[in-house]
Design an enzyme around this catalytic site. Structure first.
Site, PDB file in Angstrom:
ATOM      1  N   ASP A  10     -11.533  -8.822  -2.745  1.00  0.00           N
ATOM      2  CA  ASP A  10     -11.795  -7.385  -2.790  1.00  0.00           C
ATOM      3  C   ASP A  10     -11.153  -6.854  -4.069  1.00  0.00           C
ATOM      4  O   ASP A  10     -10.327  -7.535  -4.692  1.00  0.00           O
ATOM      5  CB  ASP A  10     -11.186  -6.685  -1.560  1.00  0.00           C
ATOM      6  CG  ASP A  10     -11.394  -5.173  -1.599  1.00  0.00           C
ATOM      7  OD1 ASP A  10     -12.494  -4.732  -1.988  1.00  0.00           O
ATOM      8  OD2 ASP A  10     -10.453  -4.420  -1.275  1.00  0.00           O
ATOM      9  N   SER A  11     -11.497  -5.631  -4.422  1.00  0.00           N
ATOM     10  CA  SER A  11     -10.881  -5.020  -5.596  1.00  0.00           C
ATOM     11  C   SER A  11      -9.395  -4.752  -5.358  1.00  0.00           C
ATOM     12  O   SER A  11      -8.661  -4.524  -6.315  1.00  0.00           O
ATOM     13  CB  SER A  11     -11.587  -3.705  -5.915  1.00  0.00           C
ATOM     14  OG  SER A  11     -11.531  -2.851  -4.789  1.00  0.00           O
ATOM     15  N   TYR A  42     -12.591  -0.426  -8.451  1.00  0.00           N
ATOM     16  CA  TYR A  42     -13.869  -0.850  -9.019  1.00  0.00           C
ATOM     17  C   TYR A  42     -14.893   0.288  -8.908  1.00  0.00           C
ATOM     18  O   TYR A  42     -15.872   0.326  -9.643  1.00  0.00           O
ATOM     19  CB  TYR A  42     -14.425  -2.063  -8.267  1.00  0.00           C
ATOM     20  CG  TYR A  42     -13.745  -3.387  -8.541  1.00  0.00           C
ATOM     21  CD1 TYR A  42     -12.556  -3.480  -9.268  1.00  0.00           C
ATOM     22  CD2 TYR A  42     -14.314  -4.555  -8.065  1.00  0.00           C
ATOM     23  CE1 TYR A  42     -11.954  -4.709  -9.499  1.00  0.00           C
ATOM     24  CE2 TYR A  42     -13.715  -5.793  -8.297  1.00  0.00           C
ATOM     25  CZ  TYR A  42     -12.541  -5.861  -9.013  1.00  0.00           C
ATOM     26  OH  TYR A  42     -11.956  -7.080  -9.239  1.00  0.00           O
ATOM     27  N   GLY A  43     -14.652   1.153  -7.950  1.00  0.00           N
ATOM     28  CA  GLY A  43     -15.648   2.186  -7.600  1.00  0.00           C
ATOM     29  C   GLY A  43     -15.913   3.203  -8.681  1.00  0.00           C
ATOM     30  O   GLY A  43     -16.871   3.970  -8.592  1.00  0.00           O
ATOM     31  N   CYS A  73     -15.871  -6.352  -0.670  1.00  0.00           N
ATOM     32  CA  CYS A  73     -15.799  -5.070  -1.379  1.00  0.00           C
ATOM     33  C   CYS A  73     -17.225  -4.522  -1.457  1.00  0.00           C
ATOM     34  O   CYS A  73     -18.135  -5.235  -1.912  1.00  0.00           O
ATOM     35  CB  CYS A  73     -15.247  -5.331  -2.778  1.00  0.00           C
ATOM     36  SG  CYS A  73     -15.298  -3.921  -3.885  1.00  0.00           S
ATOM     37  N   THR A  75     -18.356  -2.114  -3.326  1.00  0.00           N
ATOM     38  CA  THR A  75     -18.771  -1.878  -4.709  1.00  0.00           C
ATOM     39  C   THR A  75     -19.246  -3.196  -5.333  1.00  0.00           C
ATOM     40  O   THR A  75     -20.322  -3.260  -5.939  1.00  0.00           O
ATOM     41  CB  THR A  75     -17.600  -1.276  -5.520  1.00  0.00           C
ATOM     42  OG1 THR A  75     -17.124  -0.113  -4.854  1.00  0.00           O
ATOM     43  CG2 THR A  75     -18.018  -0.920  -6.922  1.00  0.00           C
ATOM     44  N   GLU A 153      -4.531   4.728   0.050  1.00  0.00           N
ATOM     45  CA  GLU A 153      -3.478   3.994  -0.666  1.00  0.00           C
ATOM     46  C   GLU A 153      -2.127   4.704  -0.509  1.00  0.00           C
ATOM     47  O   GLU A 153      -1.077   4.081  -0.500  1.00  0.00           O
ATOM     48  CB  GLU A 153      -3.813   3.901  -2.161  1.00  0.00           C
ATOM     49  CG  GLU A 153      -5.136   3.244  -2.433  1.00  0.00           C
ATOM     50  CD  GLU A 153      -5.016   1.786  -2.811  1.00  0.00           C
ATOM     51  OE1 GLU A 153      -3.925   1.370  -3.192  1.00  0.00           O
ATOM     52  OE2 GLU A 153      -6.037   1.077  -2.704  1.00  0.00           O
ATOM     53  N   CYS A 185     -17.230   1.514   2.246  1.00  0.00           N
ATOM     54  CA  CYS A 185     -16.070   1.273   1.392  1.00  0.00           C
ATOM     55  C   CYS A 185     -14.989   0.689   2.294  1.00  0.00           C
ATOM     56  O   CYS A 185     -14.783   1.173   3.413  1.00  0.00           O
ATOM     57  CB  CYS A 185     -15.595   2.575   0.752  1.00  0.00           C
ATOM     58  SG  CYS A 185     -14.058   2.368  -0.180  1.00  0.00           S
ATOM     59  N   THR A 186     -14.336  -0.338   1.793  1.00  0.00           N
ATOM     60  CA  THR A 186     -13.352  -1.054   2.615  1.00  0.00           C
ATOM     61  C   THR A 186     -12.206  -0.171   3.100  1.00  0.00           C
ATOM     62  O   THR A 186     -11.575  -0.475   4.097  1.00  0.00           O
ATOM     63  CB  THR A 186     -12.740  -2.187   1.778  1.00  0.00           C
ATOM     64  OG1 THR A 186     -12.355  -1.644   0.515  1.00  0.00           O
ATOM     65  CG2 THR A 186     -13.724  -3.312   1.587  1.00  0.00           C
ATOM     66  N   HIS A 187     -11.917   0.920   2.373  1.00  0.00           N
ATOM     67  CA  HIS A 187     -10.787   1.761   2.764  1.00  0.00           C
ATOM     68  C   HIS A 187     -11.125   2.728   3.897  1.00  0.00           C
ATOM     69  O   HIS A 187     -10.240   3.186   4.593  1.00  0.00           O
ATOM     70  CB  HIS A 187     -10.328   2.601   1.565  1.00  0.00           C
ATOM     71  CG  HIS A 187      -9.555   1.842   0.537  1.00  0.00           C
ATOM     72  ND1 HIS A 187     -10.084   0.762  -0.122  1.00  0.00           N
ATOM     73  CD2 HIS A 187      -8.289   1.998   0.062  1.00  0.00           C
ATOM     74  CE1 HIS A 187      -9.178   0.292  -0.979  1.00  0.00           C
ATOM     75  NE2 HIS A 187      -8.089   1.033  -0.881  1.00  0.00           N
TER      76      HIS A 187
HETATM   77  N1  DGL Z   1     -13.011  -2.039  -2.314  1.00  0.00           N
HETATM   78  C1  DGL Z   1     -13.747  -0.911  -2.833  1.00  0.00           C
HETATM   79  C2  DGL Z   1     -15.059  -0.784  -2.057  1.00  0.00           C
HETATM   80  O1  DGL Z   1     -15.180  -1.246  -0.939  1.00  0.00           O
HETATM   81  C3  DGL Z   1     -12.959   0.368  -2.754  1.00  0.00           C
HETATM   82  C4  DGL Z   1     -11.862   0.498  -3.769  1.00  0.00           C
HETATM   83  C5  DGL Z   1     -12.353   0.497  -5.211  1.00  0.00           C
HETATM   84  O2  DGL Z   1     -12.865   1.498  -5.713  1.00  0.00           O
HETATM   85  O3  DGL Z   1     -12.198  -0.543  -5.837  1.00  0.00           O
HETATM   86  O4  DGL Z   1     -15.988  -0.222  -2.552  1.00  0.00           O
END
Ligand code: DGL
Length: 275
Positions: A10-11, A42-43, A73, A75, A153, A185-187
């Site tokens: 993941d990012s 990454y987004g 991830c 993204t 975060e 999005c994972t978060h």
């Molecule tokens: N892991 C990213 C996603 O699921 C979220 C965090 C990022 O922007 O890198 O899109």
């Protein structure tokens, strides 16, 4: 093959929501998780850069000879899956896009589906196109929620600020009367309570991490590739940067208090966490 690990990247730390489910579904498996905390988010980045980072992350995982790699991830799943398939044709890749789309299509009654994700995910239109091409009567309403990632975060998963921001971002989806919303999005699963509070009980929130894990488990069963050793497999966590607060956030994602940190000295990665 069976004793090789499952690779997940993941990012950053968000993909731990997926790793947690993979552990539940495949408890005997060794898991190598790589979070690119040095280069997150990454987004907000371009497709070219997301492809390049995803390529490097996969290369990193390949040194462990994984039996498959999960792109945990959204993204990277939207922007880099095709590229990774082309670069690593013999590698089994599981992304988070397809399971999310299938789950949303199974759940919607009204055919009005919302998608929330990073700016890059929403701008890629991958979710919108996948949903509409599966069923052309589906109406998709997509909204980027860029402030959700820093909120998580920061650990602000349920306070006045997160509720206020969520109500601003989600207002258009509420107005469109969606009955299903993909947390692309994972978060975002960590903000589930706040998001549900704004959208109301009637809206189903789709977190694909369980389906991704089920897909991994099914793949291993089909190929008779389950780890043969008995006992619980380890989850080894690698990060490209370990800030002082990383451990706290890792605990939040894993929902456990004990996180052991061990340092490594490989070229690409300065630290490894052993949980
Ligand atoms: N892991 C990213 C996603 O699921 C979220 C965090 C990022 O922007 O890198 O899109």
């Amino acid at each position: 093959m069976s004793n090789q690990p499952i690779g997940i990247f993941d990012s950053g730390i968000g993909g731990l929501t997926v790793a947690t489910q993979v552990r539940k579904y495949c408890p005997g498996e060794e898991i190598i998780y790589f979070g690119d905390t040095a280069r997150v988010p990454y987004g907000t980045k371009s497709a070219r850069i997301v492809c390049q980072f995803s390529y490097q992350n996969t290369r990193f995982l390949l040194q462990f000879r994984p039996k498959l790699v999960v792109i945990a991830c959204h993204t990277a799943s939207c922007l880099a899956t095709d590229y990774l398939k082309q670069e690593f044709p013999s590698l089994v890749l599981v992304d988070v896009l397809k399971p999310s789309v299938e789950k949303a299509l199974n759940h919607t009654r009204s055919g009005r589906i919302g998608v929330i994700g990073t700016t890059a995910t929403i701008n890629s239109k991958r979710y919108q196109m996948s949903l509409e091409s599966a069923n052309n009567s589906i109406r998709v309403y997509a909204t980027a929620c860029p402030l959700f990632v820093p909120l998580v975060e920061e650990g602000w998963i349920d306070n006045q600020v997160s509720r206020e921001i969520a109500s601003i971002y989600l207002r258009p989806l509420k107005q469109k009367k969606v009955d299903t919303v993909i947390l692309a999005c994972t978060h975002y699963p960590l903000l589930r309570k706040v998001i549900a509070g704004v959208l109301g009980d009637g809206v189903r929130l789709i977190d694909p991490s369980e389906e991704v894990a089920a897909q991994v488990a099914a793949h291993l069963r089909r190929g008779a590739a389950n780890r043969s050793s008995v006992g619980r497999g380890r989850l080894r966590l690698y990060f490209s940067d370990c800030s002082p607060r990383l451990k706290k956030v890792v605990r939040l994602f894993l929902g456990q208090t004990k996180v052991t940190i061990k340092e490594l000295k490989p070229d690409f990665l300065p630290e490894v966490f052993n949980v």
